[in-house]
Design a protein around this motif. Sequence first.
Motif, PDB file in Angstrom:
ATOM      1  N   MET A 217      12.368 149.924  58.117  1.00  0.00           N
ATOM      2  CA  MET A 217      13.221 150.822  58.543  1.00  0.00           C
ATOM      3  C   MET A 217      13.100 152.419  57.581  1.00  0.00           C
ATOM      4  O   MET A 217      12.759 153.643  58.081  1.00  0.00           O
ATOM      5  N   LEU A 218      13.390 151.929  56.421  1.00  0.00           N
ATOM      6  CA  LEU A 218      13.024 153.259  55.483  1.00  0.00           C
ATOM      7  C   LEU A 218      12.023 154.084  56.027  1.00  0.00           C
ATOM      8  O   LEU A 218      11.674 155.324  55.888  1.00  0.00           O
ATOM      9  N   ARG A 219      10.892 153.212  56.041  1.00  0.00           N
ATOM     10  CA  ARG A 219       9.328 154.277  56.311  1.00  0.00           C
ATOM     11  C   ARG A 219       9.265 154.193  57.150  1.00  0.00           C
ATOM     12  O   ARG A 219       8.607 155.981  57.525  1.00  0.00           O
ATOM     13  N   VAL A 220      10.317 153.738  58.187  1.00  0.00           N
ATOM     14  CA  VAL A 220      10.428 155.228  59.845  1.00  0.00           C
ATOM     15  C   VAL A 220      10.860 155.991  58.771  1.00  0.00           C
ATOM     16  O   VAL A 220      10.465 157.706  59.785  1.00  0.00           O
ATOM     17  N   MET A 221      11.974 156.111  58.816  1.00  0.00           N
ATOM     18  CA  MET A 221      12.625 157.434  58.391  1.00  0.00           C
ATOM     19  C   MET A 221      11.778 158.538  57.702  1.00  0.00           C
ATOM     20  O   MET A 221      11.612 160.032  58.144  1.00  0.00           O
ATOM     21  N   VAL A 222      11.037 157.938  57.069  1.00  0.00           N
ATOM     22  CA  VAL A 222      10.407 158.809  56.269  1.00  0.00           C
ATOM     23  C   VAL A 222       9.097 159.660  56.952  1.00  0.00           C
ATOM     24  O   VAL A 222       9.120 160.726  56.733  1.00  0.00           O
ATOM     25  N   GLU A 223       8.316 158.545  57.172  1.00  0.00           N
ATOM     26  CA  GLU A 223       7.500 158.923  57.672  1.00  0.00           C
ATOM     27  C   GLU A 223       7.215 159.975  59.430  1.00  0.00           C
ATOM     28  O   GLU A 223       6.202 160.803  60.206  1.00  0.00           O
ATOM     29  N   LYS A 224       8.092 159.584  59.804  1.00  0.00           N
ATOM     30  CA  LYS A 224       8.680 160.193  61.215  1.00  0.00           C
ATOM     31  C   LYS A 224       9.269 161.569  61.121  1.00  0.00           C
ATOM     32  O   LYS A 224       8.162 162.149  61.993  1.00  0.00           O
ATOM     33  N   TYR A 225       9.193 161.984  60.037  1.00  0.00           N
ATOM     34  CA  TYR A 225       9.868 164.182  59.848  1.00  0.00           C
ATOM     35  C   TYR A 225       9.206 164.296  58.914  1.00  0.00           C
ATOM     36  O   TYR A 225       9.572 165.469  57.776  1.00  0.00           O
ATOM     37  N   THR A 226       8.176 163.681  58.014  1.00  0.00           N
ATOM     38  CA  THR A 226       7.431 164.756  56.651  1.00  0.00           C
ATOM     39  C   THR A 226       6.457 163.846  56.977  1.00  0.00           C
ATOM     40  O   THR A 226       5.434 163.389  57.696  1.00  0.00           O
ATOM     41  N   ASP A 227       5.347 164.959  56.020  1.00  0.00           N
ATOM     42  CA  ASP A 227       4.003 164.358  55.964  1.00  0.00           C
ATOM     43  C   ASP A 227       3.412 163.311  55.134  1.00  0.00           C
ATOM     44  O   ASP A 227       2.129 163.133  54.922  1.00  0.00           O
ATOM     45  N   TRP A 228       4.571 162.435  54.530  1.00  0.00           N
ATOM     46  CA  TRP A 228       4.421 162.336  53.260  1.00  0.00           C
ATOM     47  C   TRP A 228       4.094 160.719  52.853  1.00  0.00           C
ATOM     48  O   TRP A 228       4.148 159.907  54.413  1.00  0.00           O
ATOM     49  N   LYS A 229       3.458 159.799  52.220  1.00  0.00           N
ATOM     50  CA  LYS A 229       2.632 158.732  52.602  1.00  0.00           C
ATOM     51  C   LYS A 229       3.237 157.421  51.972  1.00  0.00           C
ATOM     52  O   LYS A 229       3.675 158.469  50.553  1.00  0.00           O
ATOM     53  N   VAL A 230       3.749 156.545  52.405  1.00  0.00           N
ATOM     54  CA  VAL A 230       4.494 155.673  51.799  1.00  0.00           C
ATOM     55  C   VAL A 230       4.377 154.769  51.205  1.00  0.00           C
ATOM     56  O   VAL A 230       3.119 154.078  52.082  1.00  0.00           O
ATOM     57  N   GLU A 231       4.188 154.045  49.890  1.00  0.00           N
ATOM     58  CA  GLU A 231       3.811 152.929  49.683  1.00  0.00           C
ATOM     59  C   GLU A 231       5.594 151.261  49.440  1.00  0.00           C
ATOM     60  O   GLU A 231       6.442 152.323  49.372  1.00  0.00           O
ATOM     61  N   GLU A 232       4.935 150.441  49.403  1.00  0.00           N
ATOM     62  CA  GLU A 232       6.285 149.243  50.060  1.00  0.00           C
ATOM     63  C   GLU A 232       6.128 148.260  48.903  1.00  0.00           C
ATOM     64  O   GLU A 232       4.402 147.799  48.429  1.00  0.00           O
ATOM     65  N   ALA A 233       7.163 147.845  47.832  1.00  0.00           N
ATOM     66  CA  ALA A 233       7.055 147.163  47.129  1.00  0.00           C
ATOM     67  C   ALA A 233       8.528 146.157  47.118  1.00  0.00           C
ATOM     68  O   ALA A 233       9.150 146.508  48.019  1.00  0.00           O
TER      69      ALA A 233
END
Length: 569
Positions: free
Chosen positions: A437-453
């Motif tokens: 859910m956090l990944r979707v929040m970030v990626e949908k409204y920004t150009d930022w790259k997301v990595e998970e741990a």
Amino acid sequence: MVKLVNQIFADAVDDSASDIHIEPEETIAHVRIRIDGVLRNLMQVPKTVYPSLVSRIKIISDLNIAETRKPQDGKAKIFVNDRDVDLRVSVLPTNYGEKIVIRILDKKNAAVSFEKMGVRGNNYTLLKKCFDFKEGMVLVTGPTGSGKSTTLYAAINSIKSTANNILTIEDPIEYNMDGINQVQVNKKAGVTFASALRSFLRQDPDVILVGEIRDGETAEIAIQAAQTGHLVLSTLHTNDTFATISRLRDMGIDKFKITESLQAVIAQRLLRRLCPHCKVKVKEENVDPKLSFFMNQTSASGEIYEAKGCQECGFTGYKGRVGIYEILILDMAIKEKINAGAPLVELRNLAKKNGFQNLFENAISLLGEGITDYNEVLRTINPDSSKNKEEKKTAPMSQENSPHPSESAEVPVFGGGEAGENIRVMIVEDYEVSRKMLRVMVEKYTDWKVEEAQDGVDALEKIKKKTPDVILLDIMMPRMDGYELLQHLRAEPETMNVPVIILTGMKTPESEVKSLELGGDDYLTKPIKREILIARVKKVLGRKGNMPIQKPQETIAHEEVDPVDFKLI
């Protein structure tokens, strides 16, 4: 068998080993000795004679040779080359037989001094100042095997005299020392650190040594003793000097009591010395670029050497060890900051302004003197430094944000592109649904790259490969929680400036204060609103000089309802 056991003991003592490990396997048993903190193979014993070997060691240690199902502890005394050596024996049942570990306590080490330990220069001056206090508390911190007890014994040797009444409570008493009164912890008889400390206060002491502060009760009584005109010396298991302050707070000690009683904190580690018979100089063009970068940052200079190996050092390249120290003497400015509830990052910056050196910086200063090498520093102090720090761009800090306003400084600006481009966000969260859910929040409204741990351990492994620009960190996680990961990040030069936003469901002032004290940049409680999360990320990145760029085609309105904007567990 008697000759075999005697030979093992003699070899270990002659090689200045600290421990002997005898470990059974299916067909053989390995005998290893720990020299300079590292285990080395000594010999292999056939499994057919292993029971006799165990029985012989049990007999001299006054243990029950018929008991093979329970752990046992014993002790023995031996004489090697006219030297009186104590042995502390631990027997542990394993699937292939009983494993034996023997701690070697050579009494000559009890007469240690700071000079014999190789302490010199600024470290020597500061250590002498720490133990010259007439009252208050001085704490020595570090992991097991980092030389804390040796430092305290050296301190006791430097201050003991006929004019001082020195009392110690230890578990166990490693060395018997002349001129001081030593008490052994005996829980069965009701002698604990706390109960002994209470009795000490009625024994008219000048100096009290507590082997280890393990709980709030012991800490409280030690603080009381330090406030009533006694010098209290003790050890604590923390990573660095500033974490000690948080640890005391976690034990329930009021911050005003800490500032009234705590005089100094010494964090230390032990580095192996390069063997003087075989160390080789590293050509300037072959010096690791990361090392050159760190030496420039710490103003260290000199010729760099590395280990080679010869017969004198057992072909390891190292012989002996030297201590490195992080020494914090609490002056009035530091105490005022603690009383005001300042976060640890602010305390570090203030101490740094006054010349404070952390463990890594102290270790780097030894490289130019040819005492140790870069590999040993990385092994002991900063394993995460294997990343190429030079690949990161640097930019001058503003006068407003600089921890040293009087100096010009450069700090890393994280990310691969221009300011605001290629922002990398790491989400550290053990619950998979929340991560997605956090990944979707970030990626949908920004150009930022997301990595998970999935937890702190996983995050550290990924951070070693590439440092993110900002970390969204959950607190409650298995293996390594958010608090511990945050301390790791703030203790390393490469990650100490990475923005960290704490995400937690614990809506308590205590958890928020602790997060900020350990170096967190912001704090959000769940459920998390998407627009607030993105705004907070932009804010912390802006403070670090790397402002993200929002997608132009998207707008974020507070009244907008989004299907992914729901509660995070």
